[in-house]
Design a protein around this motif. Structure first.
Motif, mmCIF file in Angstrom:
data_model
loop_
_atom_site.group_PDB
_atom_site.id
_atom_site.type_symbol
_atom_site.label_atom_id
_atom_site.label_comp_id
_atom_site.label_asym_id
_atom_site.label_seq_id
_atom_site.Cartn_x
_atom_site.Cartn_y
_atom_site.Cartn_z
ATOM 1 N N TYR A 43 -17.695 11.449 6.455
ATOM 2 C CA TYR A 43 -18.474 11.764 5.269
ATOM 3 C C TYR A 43 -18.246 10.706 4.196
ATOM 4 O O TYR A 43 -19.189 10.191 3.589
ATOM 5 N N ARG A 44 -16.987 10.371 3.944
ATOM 6 C CA ARG A 44 -16.655 9.403 2.898
ATOM 7 C C ARG A 44 -17.333 8.065 3.179
ATOM 8 O O ARG A 44 -17.973 7.481 2.314
ATOM 9 N N VAL A 45 -17.131 7.621 4.389
ATOM 10 C CA VAL A 45 -17.639 6.301 4.716
ATOM 11 C C VAL A 45 -19.152 6.263 4.614
ATOM 12 O O VAL A 45 -19.734 5.358 4.032
ATOM 13 N N ILE A 46 -19.777 7.320 5.146
ATOM 14 C CA ILE A 46 -21.242 7.314 5.138
ATOM 15 C C ILE A 46 -21.768 7.429 3.708
ATOM 16 O O ILE A 46 -22.682 6.711 3.308
ATOM 17 N N SER A 47 -21.136 8.306 2.906
ATOM 18 C CA SER A 47 -21.675 8.451 1.559
ATOM 19 C C SER A 47 -21.465 7.165 0.748
ATOM 20 O O SER A 47 -22.300 6.796 -0.068
ATOM 21 N N GLN A 48 -20.363 6.467 0.998
ATOM 22 C CA GLN A 48 -20.152 5.218 0.266
ATOM 23 C C GLN A 48 -21.111 4.115 0.698
ATOM 24 O O GLN A 48 -21.356 3.167 -0.036
ATOM 25 N N ASN A 263 -18.490 -0.746 -1.202
ATOM 26 C CA ASN A 263 -19.665 -0.222 -0.498
ATOM 27 C C ASN A 263 -19.992 -1.077 0.720
ATOM 28 O O ASN A 263 -20.359 -0.566 1.779
ATOM 29 N N LEU A 264 -19.836 -2.397 0.537
ATOM 30 C CA LEU A 264 -20.096 -3.276 1.677
ATOM 31 C C LEU A 264 -19.112 -2.971 2.805
ATOM 32 O O LEU A 264 -19.478 -2.926 3.976
ATOM 33 N N ALA A 265 -17.837 -2.744 2.423
ATOM 34 C CA ALA A 265 -16.840 -2.414 3.444
ATOM 35 C C ALA A 265 -17.238 -1.127 4.156
ATOM 36 O O ALA A 265 -17.215 -1.049 5.394
ATOM 37 N N ALA A 266 -17.623 -0.126 3.386
ATOM 38 C CA ALA A 266 -18.022 1.154 3.996
ATOM 39 C C ALA A 266 -19.226 0.952 4.909
ATOM 40 O O ALA A 266 -19.275 1.492 6.023
ATOM 41 N N ALA B 135 -8.555 8.696 17.920
ATOM 42 C CA ALA B 135 -7.694 7.625 18.409
ATOM 43 C C ALA B 135 -8.465 6.322 18.567
ATOM 44 O O ALA B 135 -7.882 5.245 18.591
ATOM 45 N N GLY B 136 -9.777 6.426 18.667
ATOM 46 C CA GLY B 136 -10.555 5.218 18.911
ATOM 47 C C GLY B 136 -11.055 4.544 17.640
ATOM 48 O O GLY B 136 -11.656 3.480 17.705
ATOM 49 N N ILE B 137 -10.805 5.164 16.496
ATOM 50 C CA ILE B 137 -11.272 4.565 15.237
ATOM 51 C C ILE B 137 -10.393 3.363 14.900
ATOM 52 O O ILE B 137 -9.170 3.462 14.945
ATOM 53 N N PRO B 138 -11.008 2.242 14.569
ATOM 54 C CA PRO B 138 -10.206 1.050 14.263
ATOM 55 C C PRO B 138 -9.240 1.315 13.115
ATOM 56 O O PRO B 138 -9.566 2.034 12.165
ATOM 57 N N THR B 139 -8.071 0.727 13.198
ATOM 58 C CA THR B 139 -7.041 1.038 12.215
ATOM 59 C C THR B 139 -7.423 0.532 10.832
ATOM 60 O O THR B 139 -6.987 1.088 9.838
ATOM 61 N N ILE B 140 -8.255 -0.485 10.774
ATOM 62 C CA ILE B 140 -8.670 -0.990 9.473
ATOM 63 C C ILE B 140 -9.422 0.097 8.709
ATOM 64 O O ILE B 140 -9.313 0.229 7.490
ATOM 65 N N VAL B 141 -10.150 0.941 9.461
ATOM 66 C CA VAL B 141 -10.886 2.032 8.839
ATOM 67 C C VAL B 141 -9.898 3.047 8.260
ATOM 68 O O VAL B 141 -10.069 3.552 7.152
ATOM 69 N N TYR B 142 -8.835 3.309 9.015
ATOM 70 C CA TYR B 142 -7.803 4.211 8.500
ATOM 71 C C TYR B 142 -7.134 3.629 7.256
ATOM 72 O O TYR B 142 -6.774 4.351 6.327
ATOM 73 N N GLY B 143 -6.947 2.317 7.262
ATOM 74 C CA GLY B 143 -6.321 1.674 6.105
ATOM 75 C C GLY B 143 -7.172 1.890 4.870
ATOM 76 O O GLY B 143 -6.680 2.290 3.804
ATOM 77 N N PHE B 144 -8.437 1.655 5.013
ATOM 78 C CA PHE B 144 -9.412 1.853 3.954
ATOM 79 C C PHE B 144 -9.361 3.306 3.473
ATOM 80 O O PHE B 144 -9.320 3.594 2.277
ATOM 81 N N PHE B 145 -9.306 4.224 4.443
ATOM 82 C CA PHE B 145 -9.271 5.654 4.164
ATOM 83 C C PHE B 145 -8.004 6.031 3.395
ATOM 84 O O PHE B 145 -8.045 6.756 2.402
ATOM 85 N N ALA B 146 -6.869 5.498 3.836
ATOM 86 C CA ALA B 146 -5.600 5.809 3.191
ATOM 87 C C ALA B 146 -5.603 5.314 1.747
ATOM 88 O O ALA B 146 -5.188 6.004 0.824
#
Ligand SMILES: Nc1ncnc2c1ncn2[C@@H]1O[C@H](COP(=O)(O)OP(=O)(O)OP(=O)(O)O)[C@@H](O)[C@H]1O
Ligand SMILES: Nc1ncnc2c1ncn2[C@@H]1O[C@H](COP(=O)(O)OP(=O)(O)OP(=O)(O)O)[C@@H](O)[C@H]1O
Ligand SMILES: [Mg+2]
Ligand SMILES: [Mg+2]
Ligand SMILES: O=P([O-])([O-])[O-]
Lengths: 294, 313, 296, 273, 273
Positions: A43-48, A263-266, B135-146
């Motif tokens: 949700y976060r990624v898509i909304s961003q 936003n670009l990253a998302a 488990a398949g989500i790239p870790t960079i995405v988790y980094g961004f999320f964190a």
């Protein structure tokens, strides 16, 4: 003499059943946590990324200006990287798997190779990055080009392909091999004509999963030194390149400078996840389509 | 049938093809040798890793005494009075991994029990692959999320939490490892023979008693192996901590603070692209070697556990 | 077609090859915009790649055989580095591209330290300054710990601060030193007690997140701005030139490198303004461009 | 498990005629049907089971013996596709009703399986498992229960010095007696045995058979067996199943000496199966 | 496979007495022993197999029937722990000698397995597999071979319109005949069959049995079967195996009507097994 008092048992029974149902709910909640996080994350990624993903974003080159920036370079970089990784891992991975399953005597060498492969699978990807930096980028003098990145990634995901190919080969029923040997076929003929065709779905599934791992990896490429700004599109394996996760990395840390970079990253994450989802679906389709019929 | 046999004699044809037989012989002899060569690539990779790390590490220890490296609590790799104590990195690594396992072990294990012992086949078939997506989500995405979601969220609960800290990436790493623990533990539990469950159920045990007192102990080796593999994964995880934990080389046990892990140090130093020849450059290899040894030991333990206890029942 | 019109500095747009630039993170925004302009407006066939390891780290990649073509720098080349270049037979040309004001930044919520004297700033960052709490600086400041931030030793900005402002005295041990400027921006913007330093450009693009401290150099508080940052401006004490260093050997070898250098100088004033630097004077630009033309 | 509405009818005469002495009924099965998915595995079963007797169930492979015996402690519902109709009463209470607690039923009704299935724990912990889950924690009481149960299963002398060892170190026959002891430890009322000796060698088989004879003094026993000689040797009453139906149910002596159904006769004389 | 030095002795009298007419021998087994690891699975086998006959091998489960038949084309050595002693001659050549080429042996000796095991390929490719690996590439020749073999296995009419379809789309009985056709395609000399009908329904079984009768005109056939009626129906000679030994080997009529060994009699009358 009675030790087990029926009344006692009766009384305890209700408590035990309650504990059981409570535990069940807790376990269910624990299972849901993972799913909830997944939903939040998506949700976060898509909304961003809303409003940032359009055709231009996909087809434009990189730019320092958010409105103009696109990820064509990263997409092509990822593609070229895969063009290096896929054939190498497939060739080395399947070759190793055939050797281990069909030729290696169940002895020391085989065990050693097997342990070595499982250990390799557990080596952190950043260590592979250092290996790539030291050997491909510097010692071999390739520089940080697609080929160097691809070789590094290939070694990194090799164990995945080996292990899944081994499983696929092992799953070919013995009676098919026997039938082939029974016709006077040699070992290699049997492998080539019977074992490999029957295990191809499994091998492909494993390879696709390995490639999706390689597509998502960032750490080894950071170590190889991917430039922060690279606008020209790569058009061969000897070009400098960037890939989607690297672009996400730079945009994430630079979001402190230009807020729209977040936003670009998302948006790039959405594209990356979409690619991975498609690849995984292909793997699932292959697996279901060719599910063993014997 | 006999009349048709006159048309062609396969036996004859096969005899005529003796040359095929000889080519076959040659292929038959060469293929295994060729495949052996391919199979040893994995060994060369390992050797390559060990040697690249070892050479430069040895050089590093001629500049910084090994004792100082492993006992020093100050890591200040740049500037004139550089100090190379790896302990801040080791504590950073261990603390983040501990936080991750603190999240992943209970949740992963409980998910595994739910999936293996309580859930119907249908639920399991749906939920397990979804978990594996995590488990398949790239870790960079988790980094961004964190960094952009979990830390601000945690700051609402813990106001003293620094913008970069070890807690948030630790938790997110844990979430990433849940599917690994859940999936491997579930495999271990579902390979416990059903007869064992039936034995317990027939004594009047509830599902919980069956799971906790029979299935989990019986699957213990697989479960523990999944924990160890999870730890190894956490130790080697890079991007989440790099992004969300900053690069402060604190020697501390305060999880609200920024700390650096071994992996994040490697990223920082190579990101600044340490030039060959400097002590900083060699420190990269010494840290990588330490990291490699940590994960190697974990992997060996995991393999030992799962092999040793494989055939208990 | 290479030796095109000497005025424009760039040929007709048919050059090829690559230009590799590393070094200063301060100069990175400037250089990446120039690079992008060059590739979109002048030479589409040339690949200009810009990284930002930091001035010092960048010099180490510049001063090797077949190193980078340019090294951006937020300080002058050091003597050791010049010596190294000589030893390697690398001929280095310093190109001054703009002026930067070292900016002291604090959190938006910090309403007490918006004006500080030069000496107070120095004391805050000095190991011997004995300023652990804001109240140690001025008694009416809150009794809260000071958190100091800055770029790490890979960076020219660090060295400028340490050499020129702290006069090579020890920096306070608790300083949180980072590789990435964006991380610093983020950290200071989230920490109420933070005080940090970096180039004006990184402040200029984050005025909504950070407050720039007005520095009193003896004549009343001065706010850094494109007007005050100048070698003889009110902010002169914290003003420094920023450079890029060119490997002239490589420039002679590779047409696109020299072409890029000339293009960059010709556009330096315009891009400097866009990216938070005080521009050079017309004469400075002209002189440098002429020198570069001479390399052809 | 989905309970199809059923009409309770009076017991079907064919299967329960010719019963010997009338005793207390432990189980009463009425018009019972069971499906695995769409496959009918048990068809209209009517079968009373009496106290302190050994009831043997025989029949060819796949005829539904295991299915039936697993229904008696509702283990059969572990198969998710199972559907049933009809009723089964245990001590006059319907075990199929929604409110019935299976755990309680299974505490009163022990079960011994075809393949010995001790837990991968020590011998002691195997026996103590049942009492412990029912809340008995007192070490001394547990010790006594363990000894009594192992004696009851005629294996005390063989294992008394190695109670702390893993049960998997024992031979198949010993393991099976451990499983019987485990089941005795919660002092059940009925013991269900599904081919308890089919994985054992002749000597172990003999021991288990003797044990069954002994146990019937205190417990009611239902035993499924492939081995007709065994049924003849140890049971009081025998039911012959075929294709999910009870073909004949009567005193063991009579069934083997003078079967009233042609199919029973064919089976016991080895004409098929 | 490790060949233990053996002493060739003259054939042991007990197992080969009472042979009917003397014919050409295809196989001759002499003092043959086989171990899986330490377990002796075949003990002192002496057995001649004759041309254009159906030789049946019967015996209870685990007696070594499959092991023996797999030894005849050396498939048994796919099990790594196998050790052997003694000798087996095929057409007067020792198949156990180091220089002997197994692929050649297996080309002359076809095998049909218990469970139909077509390759997961088209019917055509299944049949053409053997000729192809032996270097026959000519499309027209292959077409002829395929048709001839399918006719030979009495399945041509059923599949001639679907040669390109996957063999797994066929019924079990058809699959088994495809496997027989596959084996005929390389025109073997001997066909070994290990319980070829045990996975088939009665009608398919009958078809295969008829086929065997037909095939014996041109081929020598060794067939392992659990089903004594089948052995009696289709074989000329029967060997009875027990615990890895040949108890009796003689003309089928004689073995079933008048067995000379008590154990044979017990087995064929269903006393055990
Ligand atoms: N879990 C299941 N799902 C579907 N069908 C089943 C299941 N278990 C058993 N069956 C079928 O139900 C029928 C009765 O099976 P059951 O196991 O009760 O036979 P049995 O008399 O115990 O046989 P055996 O002597 O081989 O143990 C068989 O046809 C079997 O295939
Ligand atoms: N791969 C093996 N490893 C070890 N022992 C084996 C192996 N294959 C068979 N055996 C043993 O060798 C003995 C003979 O087995 P074999 O398969 O030849 O029996 P069979 O007569 O064909 O039985 P069935 O009628 O069940 O097919 C058996 O005791 C079996 O357990
Ligand atoms: Mg059964
Ligand atoms: Mg067999
Ligand atoms: O990144 P710097 O400009 O401080 O070197």
């Amino acid at each position: 003499m009675k030790y087990v008092d029926a009344e006692q048992v009766q009384k305890k029974m209700n408590a035990r059943l309650t504990v059981n149902s409570i535990a069940k709910s807790i376990f269910l909640v624990a299972t849901l946590i993972g799913l909830v996080v997944l939903v939040i994350l998506f949700y976060r990624v898509i909304s961003q990324s809303m409003g940032w993903i359009d055709l231009q974003f996909i087809t434009n080159k990189l730019s320092t200006m958010p409105e103009r920036a696109g990820i064509m370079g990263a997409i092509l970089g990822t593609l070229w990287l895969m063009i290096v990784v896929a054939p190498i891992t497939l060739f080395l991975g399947v070759g190793t798997a055939i050797y281990l399953e069909e030729y290696a005597k169940k002895g020391r060498l085989q065990r050693f190779l097997q342990i070595n492969i499982s250990n390799l699978a557990g080596v952190p990807s950043i260590v592979f990055g250092i290996l790539g930096l030291t050997i491909f980028v510097r010692a071999a003098g390739l520089g940080n080009i697609v080929l160097a990145g691809g070789l590094t990634m290939a070694l990194l995901v090799l164990p995945i392909v080996v292990v899944s190919s081994q499983e696929a080969i092992r799953a070919v029923p013995g009676f098919l091999r026997e039938a082939s040997y029974g016709m006077g076929a040699t070992k290699w003929q049997t492998i080539k004509n019977i074992v490999l065709p029957a295990s191809i779905p499994g091998i492909l599934t494993g390879t696709i999963l390995a490639l999706s791992r390689a597509i998502g990896e960032t750490a080894p490429l950071v170590v190889l030194g991917i430039p922060a700004l690279l606008i020209p599109l790569p058009d061969g394996i000897f070009d400098k390149f960037t890939v989607l996760p690297m672009q996400i990395y730079y945009w994430t840390i630079d979001a402190a400078l230009v807020a729209e970079y977040a936003n670009l990253a998302a948006a790039t994450i959405v594209v990356l996840l979409f690619i991975l989802l498609v690849m995984n679906s292909i793997a699932v389709v292959i697996r279901n389509k060719f599910q063993r019929r014997y | 049938m006999a009349n048709q046999k006159a048309d062609i004699s396969v036996r004859e044809l096969i005899k005529q093809n003796k040359s095929t037989l000889n080519t076959n012989r040659l292929i038959e002899a060469l293929v295994p040798k060729f495949l052996l060569v391919i199979a040893t690539i994995s060994i060369f990779t390992t050797i390559g890793i060990v040697f690249t790390l070892l050479f430069e590490t040895v050089e590093f220890f001629t500049r910084v005494p090994i004792v100082e490296f492993f006992t020093g609590t100050v890591l200040k790799p740049l500037g004139d009075n550089a100090q190379f104590g790896v302990l801040p990195l080791i504590t950073g690594t261990l603390i983040s991994s501990a936080i991750a396992m603190f999240v992943a072990i209970p949740i992963g294990l409980m998910s595994a029990i739910f999936l293996s012992e309580y859930a119907s086949d249908r639920v399991r078939r749906v939920v397990k692959p979804i978990l594996e997506v995590l488990a398949g989500i790239p870790t960079i995405v988790y980094g961004f999320f964190a960094f952009t979601f979990v830390t601000p969220l945690l700051q609402k609960i813990i106001p003293s939490l620094e913008p970069t800290n070890i807690l948030s990436p630790g938790i997110v790493m844990g979430i990433m490892i849940i599917p690994m623990v859940a999936s491997l533990s579930e495999d271990a539990m579902s390979s416990v023979p059903n007869s064992m469950r039936e034995g317990a159920l027939a004594l009047g045990a509830t599902r919980l008693e069956v799971s906790w007192k029979v299935v989990v102990p019986a699957a213990m080796s697989g479960i523990v192996a999944s924990f160890v593999l999870g730890i190894s994964r956490a130790i080697g995880e890079t991007m989440i901590v790099t992004i969300a934990s900053g690069s402060t080389k604190n020697f501390t046990f305060d999880v609200t603070q920024s700390m650096q892990t071994m992996t994040a140090y490697i990223v920082e130093v190579t990101g600044g692209d340490a030039p060959a020849g400097s002590t900083l450059y060699y420190s990269l290899y010494a840290v990588a070697m330490t990291l490699f040894l940590f994960t190697l030991i974990m992997n060996l333990i995991a393999q030992y556990i799962s092999r040793k206890y494989r055939e208990e029942y | 077609a290479a030796c095109g019109s000497s005025n424009s500095g760039s040929s007709e747009g048919d050059l090829e090859g690559s230009v590799v630039i590393d070094g200063s993170g301060t100069v990175f925004p400037f250089m990446s915009v120039v690079a992008e302009k060059y590739m979109t407006e002048a030479q589409e066939g040339v690949s200009v790649e810009v990284s930002r390891a930091g001035t010092s780290a960048g010099f180490k990649k510049f001063l090797v055989e077949n190193g980078t073509d340019f090294n951006n720098a937020s300080r002058h080349i050091k003597e050791e580095e010049s010596a190294e270049a000589d030893a390697l037979g690398i001929e280095v040309k310093e190109l001054k591209v703009a002026l930067d004001g070292l900016t002291i930044v604090i959190n938006k919520d910090n309403d007490w330290a918006t004006e500080l004297t030069e000496q107070e700033i120095i004391d805050i960052f000095l190991a011997d300054g004995n300023k652990t709490n804001w109240s140690d600086v001025r008694s009416d400041f809150p009794n809260e710990p000071i958190k100091t931030y800055g770029p790490n030793e890979n960076h020219g900005t660090y060295e400028f601060f340490w050499e020129t402002i702290l006069e090579k005295q020890d920096l306070v041990g608790s300083a949180n030193l980072q590789q990435e400027y964006s991380t610093l921006v983020d950290l200071v913007s989230k920490d109420k007690n933070a005080i940090g330093f970096f180039g004006y450009g990184y402040y200029a693009s984050n005025t909504d997140k950070l407050t720039a401290v007005k520095v009193d150099f003896g004549n009343g508080p001065v706010e850094p701005s494109l007007d005050t940052i100048a070698e003889d401006g009110d902010y002169a004490n914290f003003t420094r030139p920023v450079f890029t260093y060119l490997n002239t050997g490589l420039a002679k070898e590779k047409e696109q490198v020299l072409d890029f250098a000339i293009y960059m100088m010709q556009n330096a004033q315009e891009v400097a303004g866009e990216t938070g630097f005080a521009p050079l004077t017309d004469e400075e630009v002209k002189a440098t461009v002429e020198e570069l033309e001479g390399l052809k | 498990m989905q309970i199809v509405t059923s009409m309770r009818e009076s017991m079907n005469g064919t299967s329960t005629s010719d019963t010997p002495v009338e005793k207390n009924m432990v189980y009463e099965t009425k018009d019972f049907h069971l499906w695995y998915g769409d496959k009918l595995a048990l068809k209209n079963i009517n079968l009373p089971i009496y106290e302190n007797e050994v009831t043997a169930i025989i029949g060819p492979s796949g005829c539904g013996k295991s299915t039936y015996i697993k229904t008696l402690n509702r283990m059969v519902e572990l198969v998710p596709t199972v559907r049933i109709s009809g009723d089964i009463l245990y001590r006059d209470k319907s075990i199929l009703s929604k409110t019935f607690k299976v755990e309680e039923l299974r505490t009163s009704v022990g079960m011994v399986f075809q393949k010995p299935n001790p837990f991968p724990k020590s011998i002691y912990d195997n026996i103590a498992y049942g009492p412990r889950i029912h809340g008995i924690r007192n070490k001394k009481v547990l010790d006594e229960i363990v000894e009594k149960s192992l004696r009851g299963a005629a294996i005390w002398d063989e294992v008394k010095d190695r109670l702390k060892e893993n049960a998997y170190g024992l031979s198949g026959g010993q393991q099976q007696r451990i499983c019987i002891a485990r089941c005795l430890a919660i002092e059940p009322d009925v013991i269900l045995m599904d081919e308890p000796t089919s994985a054992l060698d002749p000597i172990s088989t003999m021991k288990v058979e003797e044990l069954v004879q002994e146990l019937k003094k205190e417990y009611s026993i239902v035993i499924v067996t492939h081995n007709m000689q065994q049924a003849a040797r140890i049971s009081d009453r025998t039911a012959f199943f075929l294709n999910g139906e009870v073909i004949e149910y009567t005193a063991t002596d009579k069934l083997f000496s003078n079967p009233s159904d042609k199919r029973t006769e064919d089976y016991i004389t080895g004409r098929f199966g």
